[in-house]
Scaffold this motif. Structure first.
Motif, PDB file in Angstrom:
ATOM      1  N   GLN A  32       0.862  -1.192   0.000  1.00 13.44           N
ATOM      2  CA  GLN A  32       0.000   0.000   0.000  1.00 13.44           C
ATOM      3  C   GLN A  32       0.894   1.236   0.000  1.00 13.44           C
ATOM      4  OE1 GLN A  32      -3.406  -0.151   0.074  1.00 13.44           O
ATOM      5  NE2 GLN A  32      -3.584  -2.355   0.436  1.00 13.44           N
ATOM      6  N   ASP A  91      -3.952   8.287 -10.597  1.00 15.09           N
ATOM      7  CA  ASP A  91      -5.134   8.272  -9.730  1.00 15.09           C
ATOM      8  C   ASP A  91      -5.104   7.149  -8.709  1.00 15.09           C
ATOM      9  OD1 ASP A  91      -5.421   6.184 -11.410  1.00 15.09           O
ATOM     10  OD2 ASP A  91      -7.453   6.666 -12.090  1.00 15.09           O
ATOM     11  N   GLU A 149      -4.714   5.060  -5.252  1.00 18.38           N
ATOM     12  CA  GLU A 149      -5.150   5.400  -3.893  1.00 18.38           C
ATOM     13  C   GLU A 149      -3.966   5.430  -2.949  1.00 18.38           C
ATOM     14  OE1 GLU A 149      -8.379   3.166  -2.366  1.00 18.38           O
ATOM     15  OE2 GLU A 149      -9.621   3.563  -4.133  1.00 18.38           O
ATOM     16  N   ARG A 203      -9.333   6.555   5.074  1.00 18.49           N
ATOM     17  CA  ARG A 203      -7.920   6.172   4.976  1.00 18.49           C
ATOM     18  C   ARG A 203      -7.029   7.366   5.282  1.00 18.49           C
ATOM     19  NH1 ARG A 203     -10.440   1.545   4.829  1.00 18.49           N
ATOM     20  NH2 ARG A 203     -10.679   0.485   2.843  1.00 18.49           N
TER      21      ARG A 203
END
Ligand code: GTP
Ligand code: SPV
Ligand code: MN
Length: 619
Positions: A147, A179, A181, A221
């Motif tokens: 991530q 784009d 995340e 988040r």
């Protein structure tokens, strides 16, 4: 300049004063602009993660008095203020929309109200300072388990620490594309250089603010951290992202983020087994991850010492649980780390290390309790005061730490950066218990394994503010780190076990910290823990004997190799003893704990509690 005067445009550069990276991600650009407008820094700097950037910022930290350059190569000492030495659980908030989703173990505020409060705190919080943008990857670049986050901070100490602890820089930024995340991680030490009355004030070596906020919005988040420079409060990739936010992601997406070490052990006959172990803060993860086995023929390789992300393998894999360490460095407890207890760590931190809140020797090196048997005759203690051995106070803070890249670890496993992760064969639950919990016990079923994790308890340590030594429930070692309701975490583990079926890891409880009548540890611990690991490995390989007790399967007489250990007679029996009265008290304590979590406790675990009570009664 006063806060109300119109601000000149903020110069935006990379750390060398060159042009900032061409940003292809409009969402990220907009967020950085918004945060710049809110916090009003003098300059914005994009970090690229290079070693030149690292050295330049370290030099700057020396110049401004935050760092003291040490005699060991490329190493530094930082001293925090006495009120900023550990995680602040009382000021840590998890703010999903609904309070019941945070669960009773987390502080919760209504998200909009909390955002308004944070806005007030962050407004103008960086005046006179530089705002650093730190893109980072948690996990190997390109791994399906990885991530991306971006930390904004006004602390160069945080930037250099992030350099060691995560994969910082352009690769992380590039992997975001236009784009992608990312987790927004906003941090300020909360001490602008232009005071609220408009006057300028000098910087201090360790800027911080007495009112701290460590806030998580799992649904967005997002992390907001204010007022602290200390590791777990300020290095936002670590506990805030990789545990609190990631655990909520994992709940939604079918994976796990756990407070665990990760290692590979190789048996004398060449079997490779991977072990993930959950121990509460300052309860032995780093030490076990770097253990030098005293049993001949066994090898341990280190993969991680604090955080593990794992998920059931997708199509094309063997269907087992696969794990990565999302970090790239160690933020380890210094006290107790010495050539006898953890020789691997001692070698690891011989250079390229940042030390925080340890003592300084007269020849410009570091010292802490447990590094040598005899303390030096004179030191400067962690507060910067003169110290001699007859002083009645520790020279290093009990939660003093070292920060170092995993690359420095002599036992680092070659798979640490493998995007596929490693398969998990063994899960360990450990805690710090002077009584009750045996040295080792295997959970015979998955339900009993999850029950063991859910009912873990441990004596409190210096890693967080609070009373030391008090036994508290710390399920899965995640009490301070779960981004959602603890009982939902247990439901998640039960479901995962059902999904894994026969490919589930085997689960064991351990306790290195049981004490005898004189208050001394009964078990020598550290390298000798390899004897316990060997029994565990042999159980998994179906070649070690166990006997049943009401609390699990413990080594049969003779099955745990203690040859050559200088244990007083009867010690092993006491280490493995299941004291009925103590366990009946444990059952009552767990019942009370479950009651506090309400009807979210999975029925399987209530049934396990009843079954434990019946097994104890039948003894
Ligand atoms: P966090 O970084 O806070 O999550 O902690 P951790 O779980 O990695 O703990 P760590 O390995 O740093 O150990 C914390 C303290 O426990 C240190 O002072 C160690 O010396 C001590 N310790 C670790 N393993 C053992 C052991 O087997 N026996 C004893 N007696 N002490 C141990
Ligand atoms: C812990 O407290 O569990 C740590 C140190 O590993 S911190 O990163 O501060 O959380
Ligand atoms: Mn930890």
């Amino acid at each position: 300049m006063t806060p109300t005067s119109p601000l000149p445009p903020v110069p935006v550069t990379d750390v060398f004063g060159g042009p900032a990276p061409t940003l292809r991600h409009p969402g990220l650009a907009a967020w950085v602009e918004e945060m710049t407008a809110l916090t009003q820094p003098d300059a914005v700097v994009w970090c690229e993660g290079s070693s030149a950037e690292y050295h330049r910022l370290c030099d700057q930290l020396v110049d401004q008095g935050t760092f003291i350059r040490l005699s060991r190569p490329n190493s530094f000492l930082a001293r925090s203020t006495p009120d900023d030495v550990a995680r602040v659980e009382g000021r840590t908030f998890v703010c999903p929309e609904r309070e019941e989703d945070a669960g009773p173990s987390n502080n919760w505020r209504e998200p909009a109200a909390m955002r308004a409060e944070l806005d007030d705190r962050f407004r103008g919080a960086m005046t006179g300072r530089t705002l650093y943008v730190v893109p980072f990857a948690m996990g190997p670049i390109g791994s399906p388990l990885t991530q991306i986050g971006v930390e904004i901070t006004d602390s160069p100490y945080v930037v250099v620490s992030m350099h060691l602890m995560a994969r910082v820089g352009r690769e992380a930024l590039d992997s975001l594309g236009t784009d992608g995340e990312f987790v927004r991680a906003m941090h300020s030490v909360g001490r602008p250089l232009i005071a609220p009355d408009g006057s300028c004030r000098p910087d201090v070596p360790w800027p911080s603010h007495p009112d701290k906020y460590i806030v998580h919005f799992p649904q967005d988040r997002e992390i907001w951290s204010f007022g602290s420079g200390y590791g777990g409060n300020a290095l936002l990739g670590k506990k805030c992202f990789a545990l609190r936010i990631a655990s909520a992601m994992g709940r939604d997406e079918g994976w796990l983020a756990e407070h665990m070490l990760l290692l590979r052990m190789t048996t004398p006959d060449g079997h490779d087994l991977h072990l993930a172990g959950a121990f509460p803060s300052a309860c032995g993860k780093t030490n076990l991850a770097m253990i030098r086995p005293t049993l001949p023929g066994w090898t341990i390789r280190t993969l991680g010492d604090d955080i593990v992300w794992m998920r059931p393998g997708g199509p094309g894999t063997d269907g087992r649980l696969r794990a990565i360490n999302p970090e790239a460095g160690f933020f380890g407890v210094a006290p107790g780390t010495g050539p006898d207890s953890n020789p691997v760590a001692v070698e690891m931190i011989a250079r390229d290390t940042i030390f925080t809140n340890v003592a300084l020797t007269d020849d410009g090196d570091v010292w802490w309790e447990g590094l040598t048997d005899q303390p030096p005759a004179h030191l400067i203690d962690w507060r910067g005061q003169e110290w001699t051995p007859d002083c009645d106070r520790p020279a290093a803070h009990p939660n003093s730490r070292f920060t170092v890249s995993v690359q420095r670890c002599p036992t680092l496993d070659s798979a640490w950066d493998d995007p596929a992760g490693v398969p998990v064969d063994i899960v360990l639950f450990g805690g710090r218990r002077a009584t009750t919990v045996p040295l080792v016990a295997e959970a015979p079923t998955w339900e009993r394994a999850v029950f063991a994790g859910a009912t873990m308890a441990s004596e409190r340590t210096a890693a967080a503010e609070g009373t030391l030594g008090q036994v508290r429930r710390d399920p899965f070692a995640m009490l301070p780190f779960s981004g959602y309701h603890l009982a939902d975490h247990w439901t998640h583990w039960l479901a995962l076990g059902a999904r894994l079926g026969p490919r589930r890891p085997r689960v064991f409880q351990v306790n290195w910290f049981r004490r005898g009548a004189a208050g001394r540890f009964l078990w020598p611990g550290f390298g000798e823990n390899s004897r316990v690991l060997a029994w565990i490995a042999d159980r998994v390989l179906d070649r070690a004997e166990a006997v049943e007790t009401p609390v699990g399967l413990v080594p049969a007489p003779g099955a745990l190799d203690i040859t050559g250990l200088d244990l007083p007679p009867g010690t092993l029996d006491r280490l493995l003893d299941v004291d009925l009265e103590a366990w009946q008290q444990e059952v009552a304590a767990v019942r009370e704990f479950f009651a506090g979590l309400g009807d979210r406790v999975p029925p399987e675990l209530t049934r396990e509690l009843d079954a434990l009570e019946r097994r104890l009664a039948a003894r």
